[in-house]
Scaffold this active site. Structure first.
Site, PDB file in Angstrom:
ATOM      1  N   CYS A 118       9.230  -4.279  -1.443  1.00  0.00           N
ATOM      2  CA  CYS A 118       7.990  -3.742  -1.494  1.00  0.00           C
ATOM      3  C   CYS A 118       6.707  -5.197  -0.477  1.00  0.00           C
ATOM      4  CB  CYS A 118       7.367  -3.192  -2.385  1.00  0.00           C
ATOM      5  SG  CYS A 118       8.529  -1.776  -2.415  1.00  0.00           S
ATOM      6  N   HIS A 267       0.705  -1.918   0.061  1.00  0.00           N
ATOM      7  CA  HIS A 267       2.349  -0.860   0.120  1.00  0.00           C
ATOM      8  C   HIS A 267       1.965   0.190  -0.254  1.00  0.00           C
ATOM      9  CE1 HIS A 267       5.851  -0.102  -0.574  1.00  0.00           C
ATOM     10  NE2 HIS A 267       5.275   0.125  -1.984  1.00  0.00           N
ATOM     11  N   ASN A 297       7.447   6.442   0.815  1.00  0.00           N
ATOM     12  CA  ASN A 297       7.088   4.696   0.651  1.00  0.00           C
ATOM     13  C   ASN A 297       8.419   4.608   1.306  1.00  0.00           C
ATOM     14  OD1 ASN A 297       8.408   2.232  -0.656  1.00  0.00           O
ATOM     15  ND2 ASN A 297       7.742   2.654  -2.411  1.00  0.00           N
TER      16      ASN A 297
END
Length: 340
Positions: A118, A267, A297
């Site tokens: 991430c 993020h 995500n």
């Protein structure tokens, strides 16, 4: 890492998994899940999922072809390649070398992988910027790609609704960047690494059939050592502390304030995480980008995918300042102040 004048991103492209899994599908598959509460926490309504025969390498290749097409470049115009993934095709060789071959790049190209998940786009951007600043490379192709759906246990209600599969490609150079990097900072807290991990699959703990046995944890979530285990509240608490501090630090270093920044592109961890960080920093809602309803995500690809969408829609104007921040596995984080 302060300003390296004129170094930034020329263009960004992305590629998403071919399939789509909606919340309605997950609800039908798991009648005991409360998807209405899941949407409130995650902000995700549907997510792209790669077909069984498609890997992060394939998605990365598609994104690479598109970014080269956008800039009317050939693979021979690139002299370094960074591939960020946690779902490579093989233990070895790395995806970067496989992509190098697939793109028919020259032998003189530096190619290597990183696996920062991430925070991966930010770390790769920092490395690419350094390579250009040192004249080690003139154009760097940065690929961020993952198929996290392969690492998520299908019965894990805490994270299966969250992740999507996708890739992004960015070209970093001094050649008229659409986004110039003014400053970057990085951080790591390895002692908290167990808050987000897949136990099996490396040299210490091999993947095993026994490891596929799924058991509820103390919260009632189901996963196995072969799949992602995430201490959701532990990760959220940690990043609610370090991310605002990192943003304040980089703005102070550049004599800027929240008011000077037009947009904050973090993020896309979850709606809950981004709203918490926004409250801590007192970021106005119209400045905090939350765009994960249809992508979920996307791990290391989440920031560049959002940036590509903003650029395509003309949502950022020349001269505007934007803060980027990636955070996740490691635990690791990285922040940048950029100018469009």
């Amino acid at each position: 890492m302060s300003s390296s004048i004129g170094i930034g991103v020329e263009a960004i492209a992305y590629s998403l998994g071919q399939g789509t899994v909606t919340n309605d599908q997950l609800q039908a598959e798991n009648p005991h899940w409360d998807m209405s509460k899941t949407v409130e926490r995650t902000g995700v309504v549907s997510r792209p999922i790669a077909d069984p025969g498609t890997t992060a390498l394939d998605l990365g290749y598609e994104a690479a072809i598109e970014v080269l097409r956008k800039l009317r470049l050939s693979a021979s115009d690139v002299d370094a390649l960074i591939f960020c993934t946690q779902t490579p095709d093989h233990v070895l060789p790395p995806n970067s070398t496989l992509l190098h071959g697939r793109l028919d790049m020259p032998n003189a190209v530096m190619a290597f992988d990183i696996s920062h998940a991430c925070s991966g786009f930010m770390y790769a951007l920092g490395i690419a910027r350094s390579l250009v600043a040192s004249s080690t490379a003139h154009r760097v192709l940065v690929i961020t790609a993952d198929t996290y759906s392969r690492l998520v246990h299908p019965l894990d209600r805490s994270i299966r609704p969250l992740f999507g599969d996708g890739a992004a490609a960015a070209i970093v150079s001094t050649q008229q960047p659409c986004m110039t990097v003014l400053d970057m900072s990085f951080g790591t807290s390895g002692k908290h690494a167990d808050r987000f991990m897949v136990m099996n699959g490396g040299a210490r703990h091999r993947v095993s059939v026994a490891g596929e046995i799924a058991a509820p944890d103390k919260s009632g979530r189901i996963n196995s050592p072969n799949h992602i285990h995430m201490d959701g509240m532990g990760v959220l608490s940690f990043f609610n502390h370090v991310v605002p501090a990192a943003v304040r630090e980089i703005l102070t270093r550049q004599n800027k304030s929240i008011d000077d920044v037009s947009l904050f592109v973090f993020h896309q961890a979850s709606q809950l995480a981004l709203e918490g960080i926004a409250r801590s920093l007192k970021i106005p809602p119209h400045k905090m980008i939350i765009d994960m309803a249809d992508t979920g995500n996307l791990v290391s690809a989440s920031i560049p995918v959002v940036l590509a969408k903003l650029l395509a829609k003309g949502s950022v104007a020349k001269g505007q300042l934007v803060v980027l921040c990636g955070f996740g596995v490691g635990l690791s984080w990285a922040t940048a102040l950029v100018q469009f």
